[in-house]
Design an enzyme around this catalytic site. Sequence first.
Site, mmCIF file in Angstrom:
data_model
loop_
_atom_site.group_PDB
_atom_site.id
_atom_site.type_symbol
_atom_site.label_atom_id
_atom_site.label_comp_id
_atom_site.label_asym_id
_atom_site.label_seq_id
_atom_site.Cartn_x
_atom_site.Cartn_y
_atom_site.Cartn_z
ATOM 1 N N SER A 90 73.485 75.703 24.826
ATOM 2 C CA SER A 90 73.054 74.660 23.903
ATOM 3 C C SER A 90 73.237 73.342 24.617
ATOM 4 O O SER A 90 74.302 73.095 25.200
ATOM 5 C CB SER A 90 73.911 74.662 22.627
ATOM 6 O OG SER A 90 73.494 75.670 21.745
ATOM 7 N N GLU A 97 66.063 56.263 22.790
ATOM 8 C CA GLU A 97 64.847 56.501 21.999
ATOM 9 C C GLU A 97 64.967 57.732 21.104
ATOM 10 O O GLU A 97 63.954 58.223 20.601
ATOM 11 C CB GLU A 97 63.648 56.675 22.929
ATOM 12 C CG GLU A 97 63.357 55.491 23.821
ATOM 13 C CD GLU A 97 64.176 55.490 25.114
ATOM 14 O OE1 GLU A 97 65.005 56.407 25.273
ATOM 15 O OE2 GLU A 97 64.001 54.590 25.944
ATOM 16 N N SER A 98 66.114 58.281 20.886
ATOM 17 C CA SER A 98 66.433 59.402 19.974
ATOM 18 C C SER A 98 67.092 60.564 20.724
ATOM 19 O O SER A 98 68.208 60.369 21.217
ATOM 20 C CB SER A 98 65.262 59.847 19.116
ATOM 21 O OG SER A 98 64.960 58.809 18.176
ATOM 22 N N HIS A 103 68.233 75.045 22.938
ATOM 23 C CA HIS A 103 69.101 76.190 22.648
ATOM 24 C C HIS A 103 68.414 77.401 23.249
ATOM 25 O O HIS A 103 67.223 77.621 22.989
ATOM 26 C CB HIS A 103 69.293 76.376 21.145
ATOM 27 C CG HIS A 103 69.848 75.158 20.476
ATOM 28 N ND1 HIS A 103 71.184 74.828 20.539
ATOM 29 C CD2 HIS A 103 69.250 74.161 19.783
ATOM 30 C CE1 HIS A 103 71.380 73.687 19.888
ATOM 31 N NE2 HIS A 103 70.219 73.266 19.414
ATOM 32 N N CYS A 118 61.132 57.656 20.206
ATOM 33 C CA CYS A 118 60.593 56.478 19.545
ATOM 34 C C CYS A 118 60.172 55.480 20.609
ATOM 35 O O CYS A 118 60.331 55.719 21.797
ATOM 36 C CB CYS A 118 61.674 55.877 18.660
ATOM 37 S SG CYS A 118 62.463 57.115 17.612
#
Lengths: 150, 150
Positions: A90, A97-98, A103, A118
Amino acid sequence: MSSVQTLFQSETLPSGSQAGVPEREERKDYFIERNGTRYAGIHLIVDLWGAERLDDLAHVEAALRDAVTAAKATLLHIHLHHFTPNHGISGVAVLAESHISIHTWPENGYAALDIFMCGDAEPQATIEVLRKAFKPERLAVEEILRGRVG
Amino acid sequence: MSSVQTLFQSETLPSGSQAGVPEREERKDYFIERNGTRYAGIHLIVDLWGAERLDDLAHVEAALRDAVTAAKATLLHIHLHHFTPNHGISGVAVLAESHISIHTWPENGYAALDIFMCGDAEPQATIEVLRKAFKPERLAVEEILRGRVG
């Protein structure tokens, strides 16, 4: 997956800054307005099937970093876990930007990613990086406009 | 958002374990088989509009932790960033069962979350936690079955 076998993380701070010391930088995740639609960002839901090297922690980390670079995004924090007994991984990359998450289920050749970006970042540019890194037999991408107004 | 103002993270390891020391625990993100459908996990795409306290780092962290608990999931790592000038927050919780992410735009009353959980965790149970924590005027949930086979 199950027990945490390897724990890897690092902080990536803007050049010249020190850990914990705030630094001003350009705002990077303002709402976007294009073709009359205003939205917060683009969220890609990506599935890889028949993929390779999903159990290779260093390789997955390198792929995440390459994806961030390809998208012209800014990496703030990266964190990966390696699980046993299936060696699934993971990983999350937190961006200005986010984020990107991955996974993996090596025993199924399957990986689930989500790539949320973003501002001026280019999330679609990550797809070729993933294709080259994991050589999936099948790759599916769903695009969601998040925070859509009007 | 833009510059990194506050950086917060912590590791949550299984009881009795030490940082960096692997510990065996029950596998928690095996593929699920229900009603003839086999899949890796449930991914909820959640949007909050007209929401409160999206600029409150401690509150957002508490909400993420409460969401993990409500879903009966296992927290491995939590990391939050607080941005300026809009005081937006990005946060990720890495779970034994996948992850939760949140990105907030307090100036728009908007938050984008994604909640990906595998195994026996109950992602839908997070929704009421989010509703109570952020009191959104509108809450939208899209459910995606990830890694669906057959």
